[in-house]
Design an enzyme around this catalytic site. Structure first.
Site, mmCIF file in Angstrom:
data_model
loop_
_atom_site.group_PDB
_atom_site.id
_atom_site.type_symbol
_atom_site.label_atom_id
_atom_site.label_comp_id
_atom_site.label_asym_id
_atom_site.label_seq_id
_atom_site.Cartn_x
_atom_site.Cartn_y
_atom_site.Cartn_z
ATOM 1 N N ILE A 192 10.737 0.350 -3.341
ATOM 2 C CA ILE A 192 10.576 -0.996 -2.803
ATOM 3 C C ILE A 192 9.146 -1.434 -3.044
ATOM 4 C CG2 ILE A 192 10.755 -2.464 -0.750
ATOM 5 C CD1 ILE A 192 12.500 0.740 -0.436
ATOM 6 N N GLY B 24 3.999 -3.082 -7.391
ATOM 7 C CA GLY B 24 2.612 -3.465 -7.689
ATOM 8 C C GLY B 24 1.899 -2.298 -8.356
ATOM 9 N N VAL C 207 0.592 0.487 -7.104
ATOM 10 C CA VAL C 207 1.060 1.815 -6.697
ATOM 11 C C VAL C 207 2.495 2.049 -7.172
ATOM 12 C CG1 VAL C 207 1.513 3.350 -4.748
ATOM 13 C CG2 VAL C 207 -0.504 1.886 -4.724
ATOM 14 N N LYS D 250 -0.455 2.224 5.407
ATOM 15 C CA LYS D 250 -1.226 2.675 6.581
ATOM 16 C C LYS D 250 -1.121 1.720 7.752
ATOM 17 C CE LYS D 250 -5.055 0.666 5.008
ATOM 18 N NZ LYS D 250 -4.374 -0.088 4.169
ATOM 19 N N ILE E 250 -6.480 11.771 -1.695
ATOM 20 C CA ILE E 250 -6.878 13.017 -1.030
ATOM 21 C C ILE E 250 -5.711 13.531 -0.194
ATOM 22 C CG2 ILE E 250 -8.563 14.146 0.461
ATOM 23 C CD1 ILE E 250 -10.450 11.851 -0.018
ATOM 24 N N GLY F 55 -12.274 -5.781 -8.585
ATOM 25 C CA GLY F 55 -10.997 -5.519 -7.932
ATOM 26 C C GLY F 55 -11.082 -4.462 -6.837
ATOM 27 N N GLU G 193 -10.857 -7.366 -1.770
ATOM 28 C CA GLU G 193 -9.977 -8.537 -1.827
ATOM 29 C C GLU G 193 -10.777 -9.822 -1.617
ATOM 30 O OE1 GLU G 193 -6.310 -7.960 0.426
ATOM 31 O OE2 GLU G 193 -6.751 -5.811 0.422
ATOM 32 N N LYS H 54 -6.981 4.228 9.674
ATOM 33 C CA LYS H 54 -6.887 5.566 9.112
ATOM 34 C C LYS H 54 -7.328 6.623 10.119
ATOM 35 C CE LYS H 54 -7.300 3.778 4.457
ATOM 36 N NZ LYS H 54 -8.278 3.256 3.474
ATOM 37 N N GLY I 29 -6.426 3.272 -5.703
ATOM 38 C CA GLY I 29 -6.077 3.239 -7.126
ATOM 39 C C GLY I 29 -4.631 3.636 -7.302
#
Lengths: 430, 430
Positions: free
Chosen positions: A9, A12, A14, A105, A136, A187, A190, A205, A302
């Protein structure tokens, strides 16, 4: 059934990387799990836009039901982002007995407990390694490798945008605004960077990291959150003269039976591992009673790094499917909420960097020193310089003081109109 | 059966810490696994010596059969060290259907494949997280979090003794001998330090790390292994002037379809994360095609950190027992041995730091430059200083050259009796 079919779903940065990795690395995954992974269906907003990106045998659709109602699809990967409709989508997928992997997140920090319960009810896995610190593998490491240890602190650089900006301010001597503009150009930030630069993303996080480290849920509203938008080039330089680099750190510590968590700029000694984390990279430092200090460093965002974390979740779910062991919490460690008490500010102690502007007239430094002494604090380093004919700049590093002592100092300084406190940042000591 | 009974073989620094952690953290482990861990029997050489260390309800014995023949004991923990009789003990335990956790790197590097096969035959788990880099959970992280990625390089500081000595040489300006003596005084080096300081211990660990990273076994005899015992204080200082810190690194890289592994001193840029790993700490850097560079840092040795890794293995085995999923390889990733070919030295390229002593007479520098140029190499930095009336010291950093070019230079220099090559170390570039 030697194939595990996946529904995606979002397509983009990722999502495309997840698709690429599943196609390219399916041999290795098959060696490890005995199962071949393939993406069967992808849900996107605009089918036409993505058609050429996707192999012909993959169904592209705008309709989530194409995954929900397909009994062949076992694992759904949510990489659309945002809280709504992601929450409703994930809930529907879990209720349709799909295992879910997400990189979201905001969703996990705000609705993680509820979704984990829904997953468990449905005997499904819900995994979200990619939701913290991109590439990570920190969540799974805490679950698997600190299982028998007692974690006392977790802290780190968990926002790549802020770290990129601070690195540029330090290396190029740019102002905050110049560095932000560069980050936007490349990039890394935002167009509305608020969530990143004001520390909110880092706070999300830290909520997830704290849950994994201490087994209990901290509320965002209980955290002190400060960003980087007010940091001056001058502070970066003065910190460097003292031997420090300014980093935006999330810190979450056990204090007695409670947990104290906050996000803010911190002076890190230049030869501390956290000081060498440059640009968009992230690093998380976990301190355990037995193991001591450990640090995990890597790309914080990334497409491919994040996709790698998504894939490690998919492989875990696949192993669980093969072994018949799905339906357990990603993090089984739950401690009673009563353990997460309100921490007395008197018990939270750090050294502080204070940056002040004062009238260049006799008695000002004495006034400041009196205020600091009255609060029971003392200095470890002081530098005073003239800025123009009328004002002097004073920067100090204090010995360890509590949050309440710092408040006392701030309150007293507000009453003195010849002295202005420009910044007060924590100092990490080695 | 809500209790899992454990047999411990060895009660030195690590063994005592394992015992302590099992006693102190059994509540948390029970929350996670639903099982209570307890040590039932400990095998030692001298029962009288250890009696007072151990709770009364624990059996102390010199006889391994007390574990082998006890059907109640499910997991055996080998922390005695050395290859013999550890290998025979572990084999006997596996054949008696005991799951085995070991911290023994010599054993795993030399007989790991054979023992893993024995474990599998007996449907038992064999885990050895603590065998590499003590408290850093690196093996399990590679297994779980790089499952779908293609690892291209694994390198790091994997020997705490060497890193302690090099840190002291750098910070205290001590000679190698002085730093070694200090390390021995503090218990960071053994009275016969050969295995550590000559790089052999690091090489063992690189064998295990390479197996996990590439799924294939490298032989120690195929590795170039160089230690730290010939490093001069002078080299440390000259490296610092160029902006580097000397570290002993193990490096294992994929080159085409092969793997090249070696251990030796390397100049690391001062602002590289590996340069900030001080004293007895270890760090492992894993580079994956998707994820990029990641680094895992922590204590490389010590009782409690190592015990924490042993405990994470015990918890994994316990989970497998509960779920009925024991008997799988710790690392399921096996690639065909043909992939690990012999690498052509022409294909292994680094920048090098060369330290030379030459007669302080006209034409020497020209001679050296000719030799370097003939090999096709070139300089990136040069410093020449006088040492006394007759000799000059020259240190250079080359651009990237291959191992065969380096051999050409070394061979040509051996024929020139006015120039001596004192050191040639790889240079890590950021």
């Amino acid at each position: 059934m030697n194939e595990i079919k996946i529904g995606l779903i979002g397509l983009g940065t990722v999502g495309s990387s997840v698709l690429k990795m599943i196609i390219e690395n399916s041999d290795k995954v098959q060696t490890i799990t005995g199962r071949r992974l393939s993406v069967k269906t992808i849900v996107v907003r605009n089918v036409a836009k993505h058609r050429r990106q996707v192999p012909k045998d993959v169904t592209l659709t705008t309709d989530l039901n194409a995954i929900i109602n397909d009994p062949e699809i076992k694992i759904a990967v949510e990489v659309m982002g945002g809280i709504h409709p992601a929450k409703e989508f994930v809930t529907a997928l879990l209720n349709a007995k799909k295992h879910v992997v997400t990189a979201n997140k905001d969703l996990i920090a705000s609705a993680g407990e509820e979704l984990a319960a829904t997953a468990k009810q449905n005997h499904c896995d819900l995994m979200y390694e990619a939701s913290v610190a991109g590439g990570i593998p920190i969540l799974r490491t805490i679950v698997n490798s600190f299982a028998a240890d007692y974690i006392t602190e977790v802290k780190g650089i968990v926002n790549g945008t802020c770290n990129f900006i601070l690195t540029q301010m330090q290396q190029q001597h740019w102002s905050y605004d110049q560095a932000l503009m560069k980050a936007q150009e490349l990039g890394f930030a935002e167009s509305d960077p608020t969530n990143d630069v004001e520390g909110i993303d880092s706070a999300y996080k830290m909520v997830i990291l704290s849950q994994f480290s201490y087994g209990a849920h901290i509320k965002l509203s209980n955290m002190s959150v400060e960003g980087i938008s007010t940091i001056q080039q001058d502070d970066i330089q003065r910190a460097a003269e003292f031997g420090y680099t300014i980093k935006l750190l999330g810190i979450s510590r056990r204090i007695d039976n409670g947990v104290f968590a906050e996000v803010g700029p911190v002076l890190v000694p230049q030869d501390h591992p956290l000081a060498t984390i440059h640009n968009e990279n992230n690093a998380v430092m976990v301190t355990g009673e037995a193991v001591g200090e450990t640090l995990f460093y890597g790309p914080g965002a990334g497409g491919l790094p994040t996709a790698n974390s998504v894939l490690s979740d998919i492989v875990s779910v696949t192993k669980n499917i093969v072994l018949g062991t799905t339906g357990h919490f990603f993090n089984n460690y739950q401690s009673s909420p009563s353990e997460i008490g309100n921490i007395d500010p008197k018990d939270v102690k750090y050294a502080y960097y204070l940056s002040l502007k004062m009238l260049d007239a006799p008695g000002q430094m004495l006034k400041f020193t009196q205020i600091v002494t009255q609060s029971g604090a003392s200095f470890s380093q002081i530098v005073q310089t003239k800025t123009d004919h009328q004002t002097a700049r004073v920067t100090v590093i204090t010995h360890k003081i509590s949050k309440s002592q710092l408040s006392d100092i701030k309150r007293a300084l507000r009453k003195v109109n010849t002295i202005a406190l420009l910044a007060a940042y924590k100092v990490l000591q080695q």
